[in-house]
Write an enzyme that holds these catalytic residues in place. Structure first.
Site, mmCIF file in Angstrom:
data_model
loop_
_atom_site.group_PDB
_atom_site.id
_atom_site.type_symbol
_atom_site.label_atom_id
_atom_site.label_comp_id
_atom_site.label_asym_id
_atom_site.label_seq_id
_atom_site.Cartn_x
_atom_site.Cartn_y
_atom_site.Cartn_z
ATOM 1 N N LYS A 157 4.147 -15.276 2.538
ATOM 2 C CA LYS A 157 4.074 -16.024 1.273
ATOM 3 C C LYS A 157 5.519 -16.253 0.851
ATOM 4 C CE LYS A 157 1.680 -17.654 -2.258
ATOM 5 N NZ LYS A 157 0.893 -18.891 -2.136
ATOM 6 N N ASP A 190 -2.237 -18.206 1.939
ATOM 7 C CA ASP A 190 -3.383 -18.898 1.323
ATOM 8 C C ASP A 190 -3.926 -19.979 2.253
ATOM 9 O OD1 ASP A 190 -0.870 -19.936 0.869
ATOM 10 O OD2 ASP A 190 -1.239 -20.594 -1.177
ATOM 11 N N TYR A 193 0.822 -1.216 0.000
ATOM 12 C CA TYR A 193 0.000 0.000 0.000
ATOM 13 C C TYR A 193 0.856 1.265 0.000
ATOM 14 C CZ TYR A 193 -3.843 -3.161 1.257
ATOM 15 O OH TYR A 193 -4.758 -4.178 1.287
ATOM 16 N N ASP A 221 -10.431 -8.832 8.028
ATOM 17 C CA ASP A 221 -11.847 -8.765 7.665
ATOM 18 C C ASP A 221 -12.468 -10.160 7.624
ATOM 19 O OD1 ASP A 221 -11.849 -6.054 7.529
ATOM 20 O OD2 ASP A 221 -12.808 -5.949 5.558
ATOM 21 N N ASP A 255 -4.830 -6.869 6.177
ATOM 22 C CA ASP A 255 -6.061 -6.180 5.798
ATOM 23 C C ASP A 255 -7.133 -7.209 5.442
ATOM 24 O OD1 ASP A 255 -7.855 -4.280 5.013
ATOM 25 O OD2 ASP A 255 -6.816 -3.709 3.163
#
Ligand code: NAD
Length: 375
Positions: free
Chosen positions: A207, A239, A150, A267, A263
């Site tokens: 990852k 994942d 980001y 959620d 992020d």
């Protein structure tokens, strides 16, 4: 004269903000009395409320007045409710409520976000997942907040040969992901310290089979893990984590990860509870920390006295724990909220068809129940 004094800047903001903040302040006062601490709360303007006030005063219109920022920087903690609403929703307006939020997070240098996800036995039916999967889930997501994708380079190139479908010239976009050792270390170290006060288990999510930033993340994490032999440490690919969070959420205690993964996963994890009105969050840096509910300003129910104040009250729990090291008071508050729910008390958003009418409370009555349960 109380044993200790803490200065708290309270930012009620918009919509249901002032209603739920009032209950959080009552809870703080009750805890202050019980633990001989003076919490001095000072309200300041943010969001739409600040836009209206600065405009009315003929000052430069802003969602984050300098006085708010100065007070926040000088405070021991900041407690925010929520900002925004249809009154200020014009997307073409140069000044918007959420600028207040983004501005204060940036100015306080908050680089770490915390999202506890606790499944309450009494509300277990509110989730879309099966109770036997959820039972006993209680995790803390620690997300890096100021690095990674980001905040990397964002770029677009036009007329790039071969970029169009079929081989012609077209556009190409790039978002770069960067992390320095230091950015990883301060977040992971914090996660291990938090784990020492919980179930002593850290799962670091990356990852590393693909990304260089993840390989660095993993190296730094292993180095820090070696300093905490009492904490069980695991790496998990992002994942797989997305699957594990819904397949077996009970296996998590502290989950630490970089910005983008955090992020998305926070959620996803918030849906384990099924109730937005129960989720608190905290953002921390090296100075004043900020505590707030995860929900917005709920303009659809503002002013009716029916908003659920529990996420705001649970933000106070986080503040006690992480800004004031008052774990005993924080535990008592968490237990009080759980006790109120176990006794069947609900605000309308967490009630269901089986809730008797006389167990459905308004905002203030719910605040009172929590305070009574604290006593
Ligand atoms: P929202 O979270 O405000 O509301 C979503 C739904 O949940 C609504 O039906 C609302 O009534 C309900 N709800 C939320 N909190 C509740 C509570 N404590 N008690 C009972 N019901 C509750 O999200 P939204 O409707 O998408 O956004 C409304 C406004 O809030 C917008 O202006 C948005 O920009 C702003 N917003 C602010 C924040 C923040 O301040 N951090 C976060 C999200 C949205």
């Amino acid at each position: 004269m109380a044993n200790k004094t803490y200065k708290i800047v309270t930012l009620p903001g918009d919509g249901i903000g002032p209603e739920i903040m009032a209950q959080a302040k009552r809870v703080l006062a009750a805890i202050g009395q019980a633990y001989d601490v003076d919490f001095v709360c000072q309200d300041h303007l943010i969001g739409g409320a600040a836009i209206d006030a600065t405009r009315a005063a003929g000052e430069e219109v802003t969602a984050l007045p300098q006085a708010t920022l100065d007070a926040a920087k000088a405070a021991d903690a900041v407690l925010l409710a929520a900002v925004g609403g249809p009154k200020w929703d014009d997307p073409t307006s140069p000044v918007r409520p959420e600028q207040g939020l983004l501005g204060i997070r940036k100015q306080l240098g908050l680089y770490l976000n915390l999202r506890p996800v606790r499944v309450y036995q009494a509300l277990i039916g509110a989730s879309t997942l099966k109770p036997e999967v959820l039972n006993g889930s209680d995790l803390l997501i620690v997300r890096e907040l100021t690095g990674g994708l980001y905040f990397g380079r964002h770029d677009r190139e036009h007329n790039v040969a071969g970029a169009a479908y079929g081989g012609g010239t077209g556009q190409k976009a790039v978002d770069s992901m960067e992390y320095s050792e230091y950015e990883v270390e301060r977040v992971v170290r914090w996660a291990y310290d938090a784990a020492m006060r919980r179930k002593r288990h850290v799962i670091s999510v990356d990852k590393a089979n693909v990304l260089e930033t993840s390989r660095l993340w993993r190296e730094v994490t292993h180095r820090i893990a070696a300093e905490y032999p009492d904490v069980k440490s695991e790496d998990m690919l992002v994942d797989n984590t997305a699957m594990q969070l819904v397949a077996n959420p009970r296996q998590f205690d502290v989950l630490v990860t970089e910005n983008t993964f955090g992020d998305i996963l926070s959620d996803e994890a918030s849906m384990l509870t099924g109730s937005l009105g129960m989720l608190a969050s905290a953002s921390l840096g090296d100075g004043t920390a900020l505590y707030e509910p995860s929900h917005g300003s709920a303009p659809d129910i503002a002013g009716r006295g029916i908003a659920n104040p529990l996420a705001q009250i649970l933000s106070v729990e986080l503040m006690l724990r992480y800004s004031f090291q008052m774990d005993e008071a924080a535990n008592a508050l968490a237990a009080a909220v759980e006790g109120v729910l176990d006794d069947g008390w609900r605000t309308v958003d967490i009630a269901d068809a089986s809730t008797p009418q006389d167990r459905i409370l308004g905002t203030e009555a719910m605040g009172t129940k929590v305070i009574d349960a604290l006593a």
